[in-house]
Write a protein that holds these residues in place. Structure first.
Motif, PDB file in Angstrom:
ATOM      1  N   TYR A  44       0.826  -1.209   0.000  1.00  0.00           N
ATOM      2  CA  TYR A  44       0.000   0.000   0.000  1.00  0.00           C
ATOM      3  C   TYR A  44       0.861   1.260   0.000  1.00  0.00           C
ATOM      4  CZ  TYR A  44      -3.611  -3.284   1.649  1.00  0.00           C
ATOM      5  OH  TYR A  44      -4.462  -4.344   1.797  1.00  0.00           O
ATOM      6  N   ILE A  45       1.834   1.303   0.885  1.00  0.00           N
ATOM      7  CA  ILE A  45       2.659   2.502   1.026  1.00  0.00           C
ATOM      8  C   ILE A  45       3.451   2.771  -0.245  1.00  0.00           C
ATOM      9  CG2 ILE A  45       4.666   3.468   2.239  1.00  0.00           C
ATOM     10  CD1 ILE A  45       3.456   2.089   4.786  1.00  0.00           C
ATOM     11  N   VAL A  46       4.078   1.748  -0.786  1.00  0.00           N
ATOM     12  CA  VAL A  46       4.891   1.922  -1.995  1.00  0.00           C
ATOM     13  C   VAL A  46       4.027   2.364  -3.171  1.00  0.00           C
ATOM     14  CG1 VAL A  46       6.277   0.672  -3.696  1.00  0.00           C
ATOM     15  CG2 VAL A  46       6.753   0.407  -1.256  1.00  0.00           C
ATOM     16  N   ASN A  47       2.837   1.816  -3.289  1.00  0.00           N
ATOM     17  CA  ASN A  47       1.996   2.176  -4.423  1.00  0.00           C
ATOM     18  C   ASN A  47       1.334   3.534  -4.274  1.00  0.00           C
ATOM     19  OD1 ASN A  47       2.192   0.110  -6.552  1.00  0.00           O
ATOM     20  ND2 ASN A  47       1.775  -1.230  -4.819  1.00  0.00           N
ATOM     21  N   VAL A  48       1.048   3.965  -3.053  1.00  0.00           N
ATOM     22  CA  VAL A  48       0.603   5.352  -2.854  1.00  0.00           C
ATOM     23  C   VAL A  48       1.721   6.296  -3.282  1.00  0.00           C
ATOM     24  CG1 VAL A  48       0.082   7.086  -1.089  1.00  0.00           C
ATOM     25  CG2 VAL A  48      -1.145   4.910  -1.100  1.00  0.00           C
ATOM     26  N   LEU A  49       2.942   5.964  -2.883  1.00  0.00           N
ATOM     27  CA  LEU A  49       4.083   6.775  -3.291  1.00  0.00           C
ATOM     28  C   LEU A  49       4.225   6.791  -4.817  1.00  0.00           C
ATOM     29  CD1 LEU A  49       6.595   8.441  -2.683  1.00  0.00           C
ATOM     30  CD2 LEU A  49       7.845   6.297  -2.420  1.00  0.00           C
ATOM     31  N   ALA A  50       4.018   5.657  -5.463  1.00  0.00           N
ATOM     32  CA  ALA A  50       4.124   5.593  -6.926  1.00  0.00           C
ATOM     33  C   ALA A  50       3.106   6.516  -7.590  1.00  0.00           C
ATOM     34  CB  ALA A  50       3.941   4.163  -7.412  1.00  0.00           C
ATOM     35  N   ILE A  51       1.887   6.542  -7.077  1.00  0.00           N
ATOM     36  CA  ILE A  51       0.871   7.442  -7.644  1.00  0.00           C
ATOM     37  C   ILE A  51       1.257   8.901  -7.395  1.00  0.00           C
ATOM     38  CG2 ILE A  51      -1.562   8.142  -7.554  1.00  0.00           C
ATOM     39  CD1 ILE A  51      -1.021   5.337  -8.846  1.00  0.00           C
ATOM     40  N   LEU A  52       1.751   9.199  -6.200  1.00  0.00           N
ATOM     41  CA  LEU A  52       2.200  10.573  -5.913  1.00  0.00           C
ATOM     42  C   LEU A  52       3.349  10.980  -6.833  1.00  0.00           C
ATOM     43  CD1 LEU A  52       2.033  10.628  -2.016  1.00  0.00           C
ATOM     44  CD2 LEU A  52       0.554  11.849  -3.625  1.00  0.00           C
ATOM     45  N   LEU A  53       4.260  10.068  -7.102  1.00  0.00           N
ATOM     46  CA  LEU A  53       5.354  10.373  -8.028  1.00  0.00           C
ATOM     47  C   LEU A  53       4.821  10.694  -9.417  1.00  0.00           C
ATOM     48  CD1 LEU A  53       8.020   7.709  -6.984  1.00  0.00           C
ATOM     49  CD2 LEU A  53       8.149  10.194  -6.656  1.00  0.00           C
ATOM     50  N   GLY A  54       3.778  10.001  -9.825  1.00  0.00           N
ATOM     51  CA  GLY A  54       3.166  10.303 -11.119  1.00  0.00           C
ATOM     52  C   GLY A  54       2.576  11.695 -11.163  1.00  0.00           C
ATOM     53  N   ILE A  55       1.931  12.091 -10.081  1.00  0.00           N
ATOM     54  CA  ILE A  55       1.359  13.440  -9.999  1.00  0.00           C
ATOM     55  C   ILE A  55       2.468  14.484 -10.055  1.00  0.00           C
ATOM     56  CG2 ILE A  55       0.115  15.035  -8.472  1.00  0.00           C
ATOM     57  CD1 ILE A  55      -1.470  12.489  -7.500  1.00  0.00           C
ATOM     58  N   VAL A  56       3.541  14.225  -9.322  1.00  0.00           N
ATOM     59  CA  VAL A  56       4.685  15.144  -9.345  1.00  0.00           C
ATOM     60  C   VAL A  56       5.270  15.215 -10.763  1.00  0.00           C
ATOM     61  CG1 VAL A  56       7.042  15.505  -8.513  1.00  0.00           C
ATOM     62  CG2 VAL A  56       5.225  14.900  -6.898  1.00  0.00           C
ATOM     63  N   ALA A  57       5.464  14.060 -11.387  1.00  0.00           N
ATOM     64  CA  ALA A  57       6.054  14.026 -12.734  1.00  0.00           C
ATOM     65  C   ALA A  57       5.240  14.862 -13.721  1.00  0.00           C
ATOM     66  CB  ALA A  57       6.171  12.587 -13.220  1.00  0.00           C
ATOM     67  N   ALA A  58       3.928  14.751 -13.650  1.00  0.00           N
ATOM     68  CA  ALA A  58       3.070  15.494 -14.575  1.00  0.00           C
ATOM     69  C   ALA A  58       3.146  17.001 -14.342  1.00  0.00           C
ATOM     70  CB  ALA A  58       1.620  15.020 -14.448  1.00  0.00           C
ATOM     71  N   ASN A  59       3.622  17.390 -13.181  1.00  0.00           N
ATOM     72  CA  ASN A  59       3.688  18.813 -12.837  1.00  0.00           C
ATOM     73  C   ASN A  59       5.094  19.407 -12.913  1.00  0.00           C
ATOM     74  OD1 ASN A  59       0.948  19.875 -11.918  1.00  0.00           O
ATOM     75  ND2 ASN A  59       1.066  17.857 -10.960  1.00  0.00           N
ATOM     76  N   ILE A  60       6.098  18.607 -13.234  1.00  0.00           N
ATOM     77  CA  ILE A  60       7.467  19.147 -13.303  1.00  0.00           C
ATOM     78  C   ILE A  60       8.098  18.939 -14.677  1.00  0.00           C
ATOM     79  CG2 ILE A  60       7.897  18.936 -10.819  1.00  0.00           C
ATOM     80  CD1 ILE A  60       9.658  16.449 -11.527  1.00  0.00           C
ATOM     81  N   VAL A  61       7.302  19.060 -15.703  1.00  0.00           N
ATOM     82  CA  VAL A  61       7.796  18.828 -17.064  1.00  0.00           C
ATOM     83  C   VAL A  61       8.889  19.815 -17.448  1.00  0.00           C
ATOM     84  CG1 VAL A  61       7.101  18.629 -19.483  1.00  0.00           C
ATOM     85  CG2 VAL A  61       5.637  17.734 -17.690  1.00  0.00           C
ATOM     86  N   ARG A  62       8.983  20.938 -16.744  1.00  0.00           N
ATOM     87  CA  ARG A  62      10.078  21.877 -17.028  1.00  0.00           C
ATOM     88  C   ARG A  62      11.431  21.256 -16.687  1.00  0.00           C
ATOM     89  NH1 ARG A  62       6.866  25.517 -13.963  1.00  0.00           N
ATOM     90  NH2 ARG A  62       5.266  26.348 -15.321  1.00  0.00           N
TER      91      ARG A  62
END
Length: 155
Positions: A44-62
């Motif tokens: 659970y913890i690792v996969n919540v982190l994976a989803i959060l990383l995806g959200i971060v990735a989509a917001n740091i395209v610069r």
């Protein structure tokens, strides 16, 4: 499609991947096949982190090399935690392999193709993304292995 949109799709694909893994009991498969001492709480913890990383990735395209670490992580996950173990076990189903093949590979490749084709990143940035992705993928596995060592036990 622009890179941020692709990264949002990657995040959604990862969520579907987690559902497949959970419903088809990835934890017991991981214990039996790749000898990973994982618990559901770890999952659970690792996969919540994976989803959060995806959200971060989509917001740091610069910072494309950092953003592309997410699809790199997905491609590494698909290859080394799903497809390769299935090949090595002569076809024993790896929970998550369906979404890894059908979603992770096409979306991950599309992210890198898009970033390269519009000049957001060069091959050096692609390499950096894969190094970061590999470190992100390896860190929970290393921590799982370390927590059973006497030095790291908190009892």
């Amino acid at each position: 499609m622009i890179l941020p949109d692709l990264l949002w799709l990657c995040t959604a694909a990862y969520a579907l991947h987690v559902v497949e893994e959970y419903q088809l009991n990835w934890r017991d498969w991981a214990r039996a096949v790749i000898r990973l001492p994982v618990q559901w709480t770890d999952f659970y913890i690792v996969n919540v982190l994976a989803i959060l990383l995806g959200i971060v990735a989509a917001n740091i395209v610069r910072q494309p090399a950092l953003a592309l670490a997410y699809p790199a992580l997905m491609l590494i996950n698909a290859t080394f935690f799903h497809v390769l173990p299935m090949l090595l076990t002569r076809g024993r189903y790896s929970p998550g392999v369906f979404t890894a093949v059908v979603l992770f590979y096409p979306l991950g490749i599309a992210c890198f193709h898009r970033a390269l084709s519009v000049g957001l990143v060069g091959w050096r940035g692609v390499s950096l993304a894969f190094v970061i992705g590999a470190l992100l993928m390896a860190s929970p596995v290393v921590l799982l292995k370390l927590k059973s060592k006497p030095y790291f036990r908190q009892t």
